[in-house]
Design a protein around this motif. Structure first.
Motif, PDB file in Angstrom:
ATOM      1  N   PHE A 108     -11.371 -11.932 -29.288  1.00  0.00           N
ATOM      2  CA  PHE A 108     -11.843 -10.895 -29.569  1.00  0.00           C
ATOM      3  C   PHE A 108     -11.522  -9.610 -28.427  1.00  0.00           C
ATOM      4  O   PHE A 108     -11.288 -10.112 -27.006  1.00  0.00           O
ATOM      5  N   PHE A 109     -11.151  -8.729 -29.053  1.00  0.00           N
ATOM      6  CA  PHE A 109     -11.298  -7.047 -28.764  1.00  0.00           C
ATOM      7  C   PHE A 109     -12.616  -6.625 -27.761  1.00  0.00           C
ATOM      8  O   PHE A 109     -13.390  -6.948 -28.926  1.00  0.00           O
ATOM      9  N   GLU A 173      -2.527  -1.321 -17.917  1.00  0.00           N
ATOM     10  CA  GLU A 173      -4.131  -2.272 -18.253  1.00  0.00           C
ATOM     11  C   GLU A 173      -3.899  -2.894 -18.584  1.00  0.00           C
ATOM     12  O   GLU A 173      -2.787  -3.973 -19.327  1.00  0.00           O
ATOM     13  N   ARG A 174      -4.255  -4.309 -18.821  1.00  0.00           N
ATOM     14  CA  ARG A 174      -4.550  -5.392 -19.893  1.00  0.00           C
ATOM     15  C   ARG A 174      -5.811  -5.210 -20.246  1.00  0.00           C
ATOM     16  O   ARG A 174      -7.467  -5.114 -19.902  1.00  0.00           O
ATOM     17  N   PHE A 175      -5.724  -5.944 -21.691  1.00  0.00           N
ATOM     18  CA  PHE A 175      -6.648  -5.764 -22.035  1.00  0.00           C
ATOM     19  C   PHE A 175      -7.557  -6.790 -22.222  1.00  0.00           C
ATOM     20  O   PHE A 175      -7.283  -7.903 -21.769  1.00  0.00           O
ATOM     21  N   LYS A 176      -9.228  -6.755 -22.322  1.00  0.00           N
ATOM     22  CA  LYS A 176     -10.192  -7.605 -21.750  1.00  0.00           C
ATOM     23  C   LYS A 176     -10.475  -8.018 -22.928  1.00  0.00           C
ATOM     24  O   LYS A 176     -10.887  -7.727 -24.514  1.00  0.00           O
ATOM     25  N   THR A 177      -9.951  -9.548 -23.040  1.00  0.00           N
ATOM     26  CA  THR A 177      -9.919 -10.315 -24.781  1.00  0.00           C
ATOM     27  C   THR A 177     -10.668 -11.234 -23.903  1.00  0.00           C
ATOM     28  O   THR A 177     -10.457 -11.946 -23.089  1.00  0.00           O
ATOM     29  N   VAL A 178     -12.262 -11.844 -25.248  1.00  0.00           N
ATOM     30  CA  VAL A 178     -12.762 -12.855 -24.489  1.00  0.00           C
ATOM     31  C   VAL A 178     -12.812 -14.276 -25.706  1.00  0.00           C
ATOM     32  O   VAL A 178     -12.584 -13.870 -26.631  1.00  0.00           O
ATOM     33  N   ARG A 179     -13.704 -15.145 -25.414  1.00  0.00           N
ATOM     34  CA  ARG A 179     -13.678 -15.660 -26.054  1.00  0.00           C
ATOM     35  C   ARG A 179     -15.374 -16.172 -26.202  1.00  0.00           C
ATOM     36  O   ARG A 179     -15.925 -15.685 -25.152  1.00  0.00           O
ATOM     37  N   PHE A 180     -15.655 -16.416 -26.987  1.00  0.00           N
ATOM     38  CA  PHE A 180     -17.312 -18.073 -26.529  1.00  0.00           C
ATOM     39  C   PHE A 180     -17.440 -19.747 -27.185  1.00  0.00           C
ATOM     40  O   PHE A 180     -16.330 -19.559 -27.803  1.00  0.00           O
ATOM     41  N   GLU A 181     -18.532 -20.181 -26.280  1.00  0.00           N
ATOM     42  CA  GLU A 181     -19.043 -21.463 -26.667  1.00  0.00           C
ATOM     43  C   GLU A 181     -18.928 -21.163 -28.175  1.00  0.00           C
ATOM     44  O   GLU A 181     -17.911 -22.267 -29.007  1.00  0.00           O
ATOM     45  N   TYR A 194     -18.880  -7.097 -33.379  1.00  0.00           N
ATOM     46  CA  TYR A 194     -20.031  -8.491 -33.205  1.00  0.00           C
ATOM     47  C   TYR A 194     -20.556  -8.564 -31.367  1.00  0.00           C
ATOM     48  O   TYR A 194     -20.080  -7.960 -30.877  1.00  0.00           O
ATOM     49  N   ALA A 195     -21.515  -8.710 -32.198  1.00  0.00           N
ATOM     50  CA  ALA A 195     -22.410  -9.148 -30.910  1.00  0.00           C
ATOM     51  C   ALA A 195     -22.764 -10.411 -30.523  1.00  0.00           C
ATOM     52  O   ALA A 195     -23.230 -11.112 -31.355  1.00  0.00           O
ATOM     53  N   GLU A 196     -23.345 -10.304 -29.055  1.00  0.00           N
ATOM     54  CA  GLU A 196     -23.504 -11.619 -28.628  1.00  0.00           C
ATOM     55  C   GLU A 196     -24.545 -12.677 -28.775  1.00  0.00           C
ATOM     56  O   GLU A 196     -25.537 -11.612 -28.962  1.00  0.00           O
ATOM     57  N   GLY A 201     -23.583 -18.202 -27.307  1.00  0.00           N
ATOM     58  CA  GLY A 201     -23.412 -17.880 -26.121  1.00  0.00           C
ATOM     59  C   GLY A 201     -22.588 -16.730 -25.207  1.00  0.00           C
ATOM     60  O   GLY A 201     -22.385 -15.982 -26.232  1.00  0.00           O
ATOM     61  N   PRO A 202     -22.444 -16.575 -23.912  1.00  0.00           N
ATOM     62  CA  PRO A 202     -21.780 -15.089 -23.049  1.00  0.00           C
ATOM     63  C   PRO A 202     -20.270 -15.138 -23.473  1.00  0.00           C
ATOM     64  O   PRO A 202     -20.167 -15.882 -23.463  1.00  0.00           O
ATOM     65  N   ALA A 203     -20.271 -13.855 -23.879  1.00  0.00           N
ATOM     66  CA  ALA A 203     -18.386 -13.221 -23.185  1.00  0.00           C
ATOM     67  C   ALA A 203     -18.032 -14.063 -22.113  1.00  0.00           C
ATOM     68  O   ALA A 203     -18.048 -13.696 -21.587  1.00  0.00           O
TER      69      ALA A 203
END
Length: 266
Positions: A108-109, A173-181, A194-196, A201-203
């Motif tokens: 996710f962005f 810069e580098r994109f802040k790309t996240v995942r979730f459990e 989307y919201a966690e 779980g947290p990003a």
């Protein structure tokens, strides 16, 4: 018969919820990065039926001895259990725009909103008045150091999500790309955001094999299959009608029972 009314009405409510989900999927078939929802139903707790009058002799029933053994069970209807998001990959659409970015896998962005950080798969970005990379709704896209400042379209994005100045290949810069459990339990907030949640779980920053490859000049289309959704809509309509007829049949039988009872008493 009265129980049949409630069972039929619960089925109608469950099918109405399914229809609402399908209609929303079809309405967003052309929304970039949209992920389809699926409504899941479950049975109400089933009622165990026992003999109300017995001879008092213990009988073995389901592994236990009972003077009023279980003789069966009765369904109490159905209810909607949850509506979850299917995050399967959508297809790619080439746009040729340098501000458009797509993922090759899960991820996710991160964007900054008035309500805090939110997450999206929609990489259809633009450059705002202050030279910041933004979503179509004007929310800044975040890099690992903060909002991404690019000034103009003269930049290049490599497969790792690092943004370079096209002229001197200076790293911007580098994109802040996240995942979730548990990505399935992210909460949709509209505008492809989307919201966690406590369950998701947290990003956390996606690195290594968890980090998707970036494709500049492409966007990810929705993963809605129109044909499948239409077939499901037909199934829902037929199931709804079947439950409706069950209620009508029960109502007819009850009317006959009342009229017969009234005539006998008369």
């Amino acid at each position: 018969m009265i129980r049949g009314w409630y069972i039929g009405s619960s089925g109608m409510n469950a099918q109405q919820n399914r229809l609402n989900v399908i209609a929303n999927n079809l309405a967003n078939v052309d929304t970039t990065g949209f992920k389809r929802d699926t409504a899941v139903s479950k049975n109400f707790s089933e009622l165990l039926i026992r003999r109300t009058n017995d001879d008092g002799v213990y009988k073995i029933s389901l592994g236990s001895a009972d003077a009023a053994p279980i003789i069966g069970k009765m369904s109490l209807g159905v209810e909607t259990n949850e509506s979850f998001t299917d995050f399967s990959q959508g297809s790619y659409k080439e746009t040729g725009s340098k501000t458009d970015v797509a993922f090759s896998a899960a991820g996710f962005f991160t964007v900054q909103t008035p309500g805090g950080e939110r997450y999206t798969r929609n990489g259809n970005f633009m450059i705002g008045k202050e030279g910041l990379l933004e979503t179509k709704d004007g929310y800044p896209v975040l890099g690992e150091k903060g909002p991404i400042y690019v000034a103009d379209t003269e930049f290049f994005i490599d497969k790792d999500g690092i943004i370079y100045d096209s002229e001197d290949m200076r790293e911007i810069e580098r994109f802040k790309t996240v995942r979730f459990e548990n990505e399935r339990y992210l909460k949709k907030q509209g505008s492809s955001l989307y919201a966690e949640t406590d369950i998701s779980g947290p990003a956390y920053i996606a690195e290594g094999e968890e980090r998707p490859a970036f494709l500049q000049g492409f966007v990810e289309t929705s993963n809605v299959n129109v044909v499948n959704e239409m077939v499901q809509m037909i199934e829902v309509n037929r199931a709804y009608e079947a439950n409706q007829k069950t209620i009508q049949a029960g109502d007819t039988m009850m009317s006959v029972l009342w009229s017969k009872t009234a005539s006998l008493r008369g």
